[in-house]
Design a protein around this motif. Structure first.
Motif, PDB file in Angstrom:
ATOM      1  N   ASP A   1       0.948  -1.183   0.003  1.00 41.01           N
ATOM      2  CA  ASP A   1       0.145   0.091   0.005  1.00 41.01           C
ATOM      3  C   ASP A   1       0.871   1.169  -0.034  1.00 41.01           C
ATOM      4  OD1 ASP A   1      -2.392   1.366  -0.181  1.00 41.01           O
ATOM      5  OD2 ASP A   1      -2.883   0.941   1.831  1.00 41.01           O
ATOM      6  N   GLY A   2       0.344   2.212  -0.413  1.00 36.99           N
ATOM      7  CA  GLY A   2       0.981   3.464  -0.347  1.00 36.99           C
ATOM      8  C   GLY A   2       0.147   4.813  -0.605  1.00 36.99           C
ATOM      9  N   SER A   3       0.624   5.830  -0.076  1.00 34.97           N
ATOM     10  CA  SER A   3      -0.424   6.935  -0.700  1.00 34.97           C
ATOM     11  C   SER A   3      -0.143   8.215  -1.493  1.00 34.97           C
ATOM     12  CB  SER A   3      -0.935   7.733   0.747  1.00 34.97           C
ATOM     13  OG  SER A   3       0.463   8.065   1.583  1.00 34.97           O
ATOM     14  N   ASP A   4       1.234   8.086  -2.039  1.00 36.62           N
ATOM     15  CA  ASP A   4       1.762   9.085  -2.936  1.00 36.62           C
ATOM     16  C   ASP A   4       1.664   8.962  -4.279  1.00 36.62           C
ATOM     17  OD1 ASP A   4       2.497  10.593  -0.776  1.00 36.62           O
ATOM     18  OD2 ASP A   4       4.053   9.573  -0.320  1.00 36.62           O
ATOM     19  N   VAL A   5       1.933   7.525  -4.670  1.00 41.15           N
ATOM     20  CA  VAL A   5       1.831   7.312  -6.047  1.00 41.15           C
ATOM     21  C   VAL A   5       1.648   5.899  -6.389  1.00 41.15           C
ATOM     22  CG1 VAL A   5       4.165   6.725  -6.133  1.00 41.15           C
ATOM     23  CG2 VAL A   5       3.213   7.412  -8.254  1.00 41.15           C
TER      24      VAL A   5
ATOM     25  N   GLU B   1       5.682   7.270  -0.450  1.00 44.63           N
ATOM     26  CA  GLU B   1       5.104   5.837  -0.252  1.00 44.63           C
ATOM     27  C   GLU B   1       4.376   5.591  -1.669  1.00 44.63           C
ATOM     28  OE1 GLU B   1       2.322   6.283   3.063  1.00 44.63           O
ATOM     29  OE2 GLU B   1       3.891   6.387   4.519  1.00 44.63           O
ATOM     30  N   ALA B   2       4.923   4.431  -2.098  1.00 50.09           N
ATOM     31  CA  ALA B   2       4.273   4.031  -3.457  1.00 50.09           C
ATOM     32  C   ALA B   2       3.639   2.576  -3.246  1.00 50.09           C
ATOM     33  CB  ALA B   2       5.429   3.823  -4.433  1.00 50.09           C
ATOM     34  N   ALA B   3       2.213   2.657  -3.849  1.00 48.88           N
ATOM     35  CA  ALA B   3       1.456   1.492  -3.736  1.00 48.88           C
ATOM     36  C   ALA B   3       1.953   0.665  -5.155  1.00 48.88           C
ATOM     37  CB  ALA B   3       0.063   1.768  -3.945  1.00 48.88           C
ATOM     38  N   VAL B   4       2.133  -0.637  -4.935  1.00 46.44           N
ATOM     39  CA  VAL B   4       2.279  -1.561  -5.950  1.00 46.44           C
ATOM     40  C   VAL B   4       1.175  -2.470  -6.303  1.00 46.44           C
ATOM     41  CG1 VAL B   4       4.058  -3.137  -7.203  1.00 46.44           C
ATOM     42  CG2 VAL B   4       4.726  -1.107  -5.643  1.00 46.44           C
TER      43      VAL B   4
END
Length: 314
Positions: free
Chosen positions: A187-191, A217-220
């Motif tokens: 999970d992530g909130s920036d990209v 914070e990157a979501a993949v």
């Protein structure tokens, strides 16, 4: 967890399926050794068919087997499965509403030393034009086994891009998969990084770590099914992070990036960047060299993600 050749997992899974379902068959175009299916032929001599170097006939025979109630898995190099046999797959299998499971091996740069003639950068784009077709690309041995079983159970034609070489596992053995439902790897909130396949999903995970070191914070997402696209998942992360980078071993025109962009343009316009082949032909080289040449790397994903995040903040 053990690193395994994807083609070995492909054959082992088909053998497992065939042991409990007599409808499962393997159809090849003189490539059983390359596809790794010799063991299937040895265990089920009457259910392994080699049509020779004749890819259009490969699909035609598979369509006939499907019409007779069988579930044929027809494999050949991705360039031949898509470009050479497209008309037969379109009409004899899909238009006829049959149940052919077409497998294109060595997708994109994984064709390596076979070079540009054998390097399909456009197969997803072609296959996306076929109404109702399901298109998948596993990223590791676990997802391959699960998605093969899902394709076998699915009523209708499927197209799978199969990376033949050894791949390190991403998922635990008990991970569950469903056609048309992407996986959130982190999970992530920036990209949001939306990746496809055995080359770019690991690169997206590396990029996530590089971005984390920069405080981003990157979501993949592993979008293993390109069609039908998991629109609900894409939309939720477009809203959550506000920008998306897609990554694929394919032309960005017509592939995963195009599918995501087409959907978001109609529902939730979102700043995007695409990592993939940029309107070029393939060529001979090692996979590592080709990744660098075509910028199919964690560094390129990171670079484009940084630019999007910076633009969003501005």
């Amino acid at each position: 967890m053990e690193t395994k050749e994807m083609r070995a997992v492909y054959c082992d899974t088909l053998i497992e399926l065939a042991q409990s379902d007599e409808r499962i068959m393997v159809v090849e175009a003189d490539l059983m050794r390359a596809s790794g299916t010799m063991s299937f032929k040895q265990q089920f001599p009457d259910r392994g068919v080699d049509v020779g170097v004749a890819e259009a006939n490969l699909v035609g025979v598979s369509a006939g087997l499907s019409a007779a109630g069988k579930i044929p898995f027809a494999a050949t190099f991705g360039c031949f499965a898509s470009r050479r046999a497209f008309d037969q797959f379109f009409l004899s299998a899909n238009y006829a509403k049959l149940n052919v499971k077409l497998v294109g091996t060595d997708p994109g740069i994984s064709a390596a030393f076979n070079g540009g003639t054998h390097m399909p950068f456009e197969d997803i784009g072609l296959m996306r034009m076929i109404p109702g077709l399901t298109i998948v690309e596993p990223s590791d041995p676990v997802s391959l086994k699960a998605l093969l079983k899902a394709c076998a159970s699915h009523q209708g034609c499927t197209y799978m891009r199969l990376h033949r070489k050894a791949v390190a596992p991403i998922y635990q053995n008990d991970e569950m998969f469903a056609l048309g439902k992407g996986k959130v790897l982190c999970d992530g909130s920036d990209v949001t990084l939306i990746a496809l396949g055995a080359i770019l999903v690991p690169e997206a995970l590396k990029a996530k770590d590089e971005l984390a070191n920069m405080g981003i914070e990157a979501a993949v997402l592993d979008m293993h099914t390109v069609k039908p696209l998991d629109e609900e998942l894409v939309l939720s992360y477009a809203r959550k992070t506000g920008c998306i980078v897609t990554a694929e071993n394919h032309q960005t025109a017509g592939g995963l990036g195009a599918a995501v962009a087409n959907f978001l343009a109609k529902t939730h316009p979102t700043p995007m960047a695409m990592v993939g082949i940029q309107d070029e032909f393939g060529q001979v080289g090692t996979q590592g060299w080709l990744q660098q040449y075509y910028h199919l790397t964690a560094e390129e994903i990171t670079r484009k993600a940084l630019a999007l995040v910076k633009s969003k903040k501005e």
